[in-house]
Write an enzyme that holds these catalytic residues in place. Sequence first.
Site: not given
Length: 338
Positions: A195, A255-256, A280, A285, A304-305, A307-308
């Site tokens: 990073d 992430a993306r 994910d 999408e 895309h779950l 963050g759910a």
Amino acid sequence: MRILAAGDHFVAPELFARELTAEIGAGHTVDRLCLPWPLTPFGPVAEVDEASGDERTVLEALAGAEVCVTQMAPLTRKVIEGSPGLRLVVVGRGGPVNVSLDAAREHGVRVCNTPGRNAAATAEYTVGLLLATMRRIPETSAALASGRWAGEFYTYDNCGPGVDGASVGLIGCGAVGSRVARALTALGARVFLYDPYADPATLRAAGTPVAGLDELLRRSDIVSLHARLTPETRGLLGARELALLPEGAVVVNCARGALLDEDALCDALESGRLAAAGLDVFAVEPPPPGSRLRTAPRLVMTPHLAGASTSVAHNAARIAAAEVGRYLRGEPLAHQVA
């Protein structure tokens, strides 16, 4: 004061309203609007991204409102210009990409986000997806549900590798990546970190920093993406980069989607060079019907779950309400981005 709680089917308007009442009391009008996400995928609306609903509906709901709290409402230039009383927008997510920040600045509308509200949930999900992918949990569960014991998954060739003793490369060491590093270290992994924007002390505390992406890839049995999507990181892992990974490596992305070249990933899975992958997030999408991802071998996909979780919804509403409280009391805003 009139406030619009423009929620959805994840952070419901009622949840926003409840946290607002707890923070600022019941002496204010809180109007509620429920947007269709995530039952209907988000998308671009006019000049903003990842939005839900339409400009006309939001404009009508904002009539007379001074504050808007939302996750996905499209706060476009048209909406902001058509809402002259609007003074504060609080977006219950990390990146307010559904808000025209230029228009907000021009019209004296302050914009805040809710950073960190889903960092723990995303880290948990990343580790879960990694384990499910490596240990072939979805395949074995599906076999058993269909009535087949599938004992072949106990054979050496089919059972999948473990995390203990593996070298894991994390690309990005922010709020999510640092949590993933701690969890995988506890499971016995050797964690390497790349990073270029992180504080060196933060990197050293989380694992072993490496100087460049190529070095990280060459040393990693497992790679997990945790970088932000920028013009510099779009397509960060392509065919050249995937070829640097050791034979039989595993790739995970929560992430993306656009960080990863999906065609190159499918090539690597189909050739057998990669042992497995877990995704994910996706460049488009949901992935279109003809996407190669739908037929790629040894690929675990979820919609895309990461963050759910119910905790995330409560965190988003609570952080947003606290920001409205600061605004009302005339205090400095904690998370102002525009």
